[in-house]
Design a protein around this motif. Structure first.
Motif, short mmCIF file in Angstrom:
data_model
loop_
_atom_site.label_atom_id
_atom_site.label_comp_id
_atom_site.label_asym_id
_atom_site.label_seq_id
_atom_site.Cartn_x
_atom_site.Cartn_y
_atom_site.Cartn_z
N VAL A 173 0.85 -1.18 0.00
CA VAL A 173 0.00 0.00 0.00
C VAL A 173 0.90 1.24 0.00
O VAL A 173 1.87 1.31 0.76
CB VAL A 173 -0.92 0.02 1.23
N GLU A 174 0.57 2.19 -0.84
CA GLU A 174 1.34 3.43 -0.91
C GLU A 174 0.43 4.62 -0.70
O GLU A 174 -0.74 4.60 -1.08
CB GLU A 174 2.04 3.55 -2.26
N LEU A 175 1.00 5.67 -0.11
CA LEU A 175 0.30 6.94 0.09
C LEU A 175 1.08 8.03 -0.63
O LEU A 175 2.31 8.09 -0.53
CB LEU A 175 0.21 7.29 1.57
N VAL A 176 0.37 8.88 -1.34
CA VAL A 176 1.00 9.99 -2.04
C VAL A 176 0.25 11.27 -1.68
O VAL A 176 -0.95 11.37 -1.89
CB VAL A 176 0.99 9.79 -3.56
N GLU A 177 1.02 12.24 -1.15
CA GLU A 177 0.43 13.53 -0.78
C GLU A 177 0.62 14.54 -1.91
O GLU A 177 1.55 14.43 -2.71
CB GLU A 177 1.10 14.10 0.49
N SER A 178 -0.23 15.56 -1.90
CA SER A 178 -0.10 16.68 -2.83
C SER A 178 -0.76 17.90 -2.22
O SER A 178 -1.50 17.79 -1.25
CB SER A 178 -0.73 16.35 -4.19
N GLY A 179 -0.47 19.06 -2.81
CA GLY A 179 -1.16 20.28 -2.39
C GLY A 179 -0.31 21.25 -1.59
O GLY A 179 -0.78 22.35 -1.27
N GLY A 180 0.89 20.86 -1.23
CA GLY A 180 1.75 21.77 -0.48
C GLY A 180 2.23 22.92 -1.35
O GLY A 180 2.03 22.94 -2.56
N GLY A 181 2.83 23.90 -0.70
CA GLY A 181 3.35 25.05 -1.44
C GLY A 181 3.63 26.22 -0.52
O GLY A 181 3.64 26.07 0.71
N LEU A 237 -4.54 26.52 2.33
CA LEU A 237 -4.08 25.45 1.44
C LEU A 237 -4.93 24.22 1.71
O LEU A 237 -5.42 24.04 2.83
CB LEU A 237 -2.62 25.10 1.68
N ARG A 238 -5.04 23.38 0.69
CA ARG A 238 -5.73 22.10 0.86
C ARG A 238 -4.78 20.98 0.45
O ARG A 238 -4.37 20.93 -0.70
CB ARG A 238 -7.00 22.04 0.02
N LEU A 239 -4.47 20.12 1.40
CA LEU A 239 -3.64 18.96 1.13
C LEU A 239 -4.51 17.75 0.80
O LEU A 239 -5.60 17.61 1.35
CB LEU A 239 -2.76 18.64 2.33
N SER A 240 -3.98 16.92 -0.08
CA SER A 240 -4.67 15.68 -0.45
C SER A 240 -3.72 14.51 -0.30
O SER A 240 -2.49 14.66 -0.45
CB SER A 240 -5.15 15.74 -1.90
N CYS A 241 -4.27 13.35 -0.01
CA CYS A 241 -3.48 12.13 0.09
C CYS A 241 -4.32 10.99 -0.48
O CYS A 241 -5.47 10.81 -0.08
CB CYS A 241 -3.12 11.87 1.55
N VAL A 242 -3.72 10.23 -1.38
CA VAL A 242 -4.42 9.11 -1.98
C VAL A 242 -3.68 7.82 -1.68
O VAL A 242 -2.45 7.77 -1.73
CB VAL A 242 -4.58 9.30 -3.51
N ALA A 243 -4.45 6.80 -1.34
CA ALA A 243 -3.88 5.47 -1.06
C ALA A 243 -4.07 4.58 -2.28
O ALA A 243 -5.14 4.58 -2.89
CB ALA A 243 -4.56 4.86 0.15
N SER A 244 -3.05 3.80 -2.60
CA SER A 244 -3.13 2.88 -3.72
C SER A 244 -2.53 1.54 -3.33
O SER A 244 -1.69 1.46 -2.42
CB SER A 244 -2.42 3.46 -4.95
N GLY A 245 -2.94 0.52 -4.05
CA GLY A 245 -2.48 -0.82 -3.76
C GLY A 245 -3.59 -1.79 -4.08
O GLY A 245 -4.59 -1.43 -4.72
N SER A 246 -3.47 -3.01 -3.63
CA SER A 246 -4.50 -4.01 -3.91
C SER A 246 -4.93 -4.69 -2.63
O SER A 246 -4.15 -4.90 -1.71
CB SER A 246 -3.99 -5.04 -4.92
#
Length: 120
Positions: free
Chosen positions: A2-10, A18-27
């Motif tokens: 399982v991996e988590l990837v954040e975005s939205g910083g700056g 600011l609004r940060l997002s994090c999405v989880a991926s995997g099976s």
């Protein structure tokens, strides 16, 4: 895996948002708790906010009333809306998830982080 990837910083000015997002991926996994932590060089990782699968939220005292955590279970995403930002909010923000994988094993998974800089 399982991996988590954040975005939205700056970079944002004091008082901004600011609004940060994090999405989880995997099976073959389900997510229990998702949350946000922050860390600056030389300092310990600090809890910011968490949201459990039922929607109950917890916040650090330093961000209560300014930050809001939410999640989209269908998209396996968690968000952190940050308002009234202060220079002391400058940090690398990391997403964390407690997941249950196909074997029934419970894992804690961390993202790589996204940098938030609050400065004029």
């Amino acid at each position: 895996q399982v991996e988590l990837v954040e975005s939205g910083g700056g970079l944002v000015q004091p008082g901004g948002s600011l609004r940060l997002s994090c999405v989880a991926s995997g099976s073959s996994f389900s997510i229990n708790t998702m949350g946000w932590y922050r860390q600056a060089p030389g300092r310990e990782r600090e809890f910011v906010a968490r949201i459990i699968s039922g929607g109950i939220t917890n916040y650090a005292e330093s961000v209560k009333g300014r930050f809001t955590i939410s999640r989209d279970n269908a998209k396996k995403m968690v968000y952190l809306q940050m308002n009234s930002l202060k220079p002391e909010d400058t940090d690398v923000y990391l997403c964390k998830a407690t997941v249950v994988i196909a074997s029934g094993r419970i894992l804690e998974v961390w993202g790589q982080g996204t940098l938030v800089t609050v400065s004029s």
